[in-house]
Write an enzyme that holds these catalytic residues in place. Sequence first.
Site, PDB file in Angstrom:
ATOM      1  CD  GLN A 105      -3.232   0.317  -9.192  1.00  0.00           C
ATOM      2  OE1 GLN A 105      -3.928   1.023  -9.906  1.00  0.00           O
ATOM      3  NE2 GLN A 105      -3.612  -0.066  -7.999  1.00  0.00           N
ATOM      4  N   GLY A 106       0.584  -2.404 -11.398  1.00  0.00           N
ATOM      5  CA  GLY A 106       0.582  -3.836 -11.724  1.00  0.00           C
ATOM      6  C   GLY A 106       0.075  -4.660 -10.562  1.00  0.00           C
ATOM      7  CB  SER A 131      -5.709  -6.973 -11.851  1.00  0.00           C
ATOM      8  OG  SER A 131      -6.545  -6.247 -10.994  1.00  0.00           O
ATOM      9  CD  GLU A 152      -6.836   1.841  -6.815  1.00  0.00           C
ATOM     10  OE1 GLU A 152      -5.937   1.277  -6.173  1.00  0.00           O
ATOM     11  OE2 GLU A 152      -7.353   1.349  -7.827  1.00  0.00           O
TER      12      GLU A 152
END
Lengths: 303, 388
Positions: B130-131, B133, B248
């Site tokens: 998961q990109g 932050s 999430e």
Amino acid sequence: MSEHVDELAALAEELLAAGRDQELLAQLADPDVEDLRADPQVAGAVMRVHGRYCVSSGLFDLLVVGAGRSVVLPVPGQESGRPSGAAGSRLVGLVRGGPQDELVLPTEDGPRFLPRDHVVSEAVSGLDPLLGLTLVRSDYDPVVGTATTATGDVLGYAARLLADELVGVAEGALALALEHVRERHQFGVPIGSFQAVRHRLVDAYVDAEGARSLLAAIGPDAAPDVQALVLKASAGAAALRCVAAAQQVCGGMGFTAEFDLHRYVRRALALDALLSGSEAAEEHLGALALRGRVLPDRQVVLT
Amino acid sequence: MTATALPPRPVTEHAAQLAAWLQEHATELAPWRHRATQGIAAAVEHDRGLLASLHDAGWSRYGWPAETGGLGGPVALRAVLYDELAAADLEVPEAFVILETLGPLLAHLAPHLAAVHLPRFLRGDELWGQGFSEPEAGSDLAHLRTRAVSDGTGFRVTGQKVWTTLGQFASFAAVLARTGAADSAHRGLTMLWVDLAAPGVTVRPIAAASGRDEFAEMFFDDVPVPAEGVIGEVGGGWAAAMYLLQYERGMYAWQRQAVLHRRLRQLAALVGDDAPSGTDVAALGRAQLLCAGLRARSATTVARLSDGENPGPEISVDKVLLGRCEQAVTDAWRRLRGTDMLLGADDSAITGREEWFYSRASTIFGGAADIQRDILADRVLDLPRGAR
């Protein structure tokens, strides 16, 4: 039954908002609605509204043990004085409001009964005078009778309804605090815009949500210790957290007799203390877990 | 241990079937009752075996659409899987956390990608990252700087992402990048599916304070992304991120409560009745109460997700409750197993310390608890907004 739940909650809301608590009591005491008021969902919803308005009446007794009866609760901190129901034991206990014709003593072996003229009653003012607690004593032996509540377990059911009421107390205190911080201005802005105030109230709200969810998810058929140590303790902790947060954000107003908050503070502390306080329940729960009974574990199931 | 997958049943029946299957195969599944302790790479490799078994027997495919390699049925069937794994005294693979973050996103907004990648993930053949932050965009995610520039057919991505769970083992990543003007904030973002084997990608694990390097950072230098790598719409990255957050936060909290309830059972059994002090015992009871509230709350959230309802800002309640539970459970462990915390050198002590550190981070990752409180204050309690 769910339409009746909403209907009865709305009726309770309407009458209690208008200060007509005796009228609500009279309506629910009608023998025609006996089945309805014995439904735990209906009873829970009514007790929650009762807590939200921080009133006191004979509703608790009516819903727990039926018309004409009072439930005798142990005196917190006086374990030796617990009504055991055993022959020859001297009874000391608490009832909410004046004792009705017959007193119901929840014991581990089931309910025992005493007529009112076998007890000596003494009204207790104490922390929450509006709660109307009465101390009852008796040297008579209570007699075996039949359970009248839907659950057949008076103590567990009493704990459950206290949990509902405590959630209502939490909601009532929170509502007062939210209204106050929206209206009260300092530094030119409502104090409810300050993060310190907002976060404090959100934390209290989250506690209340957890307790509310638990009550909705775990039914009256769960074991008595789940009702008392899980549902009531969770609601008690939430109510204490909500009144503490409210006391802080309401500032000086919260310490005046005119502002209703002190009633919620008294009620939360008093109801939390009945049938095992939330802090004591934590230790009790932990001790049970170490002996192999982890509560409530997976009792809540997905549907 | 391949079994014929059963048709989806009502949730409670499905749970009973799965519990029976797990019990029947308890001996073969025993290696997954503990996570591998010889480093995180070994743990990831170890988990693949369990993922493959659950896939082959069909259990991990329920709750996912048939078009994406699933066996259909309500989303709640996925929740059943995580709950029953923990109830059967198995470790819930960390891959399922990633799956619940990115799987719904792909299935909903990029079914063409889900059709290819979801089956691979479920088989244990592929991990994703998961990109979101960045070093300069944590809580203030809308001001991220990674840029994606159109190259006529697709995009070229340049920038840096951080805190990607298991990123060093991922084959692909969902990257939130700026396709609009520099000052477009949340309006100018696009979610892209980036092949981490593409030229210009560098992924490095971050040495973690806990000793367990579960996060990585990703660097992108003019990395090509084809047009079909757009998840949702160009400029619709924020909406995609908001869609993903319900899972999430919601399904993740459910997974974690399953794990935390198992931890409570394990801790109680480990300590036994050897007369610890009252305050330490109370810490355990407190953790039980908090976890009970989370489970009850989370069960209603799962039911809402399963009905296709987005719980919206209220999901932040689950997230705040979860952070409290994570910390209460590991604090109960710290109190009741104080010697392990301070001096222990065996696997159980090392895992306990790693989990204590992880619990401290649980109020930070996936949206800091303080941000969740602001969301609740603004949008649920309707309090006047102020300066952050």
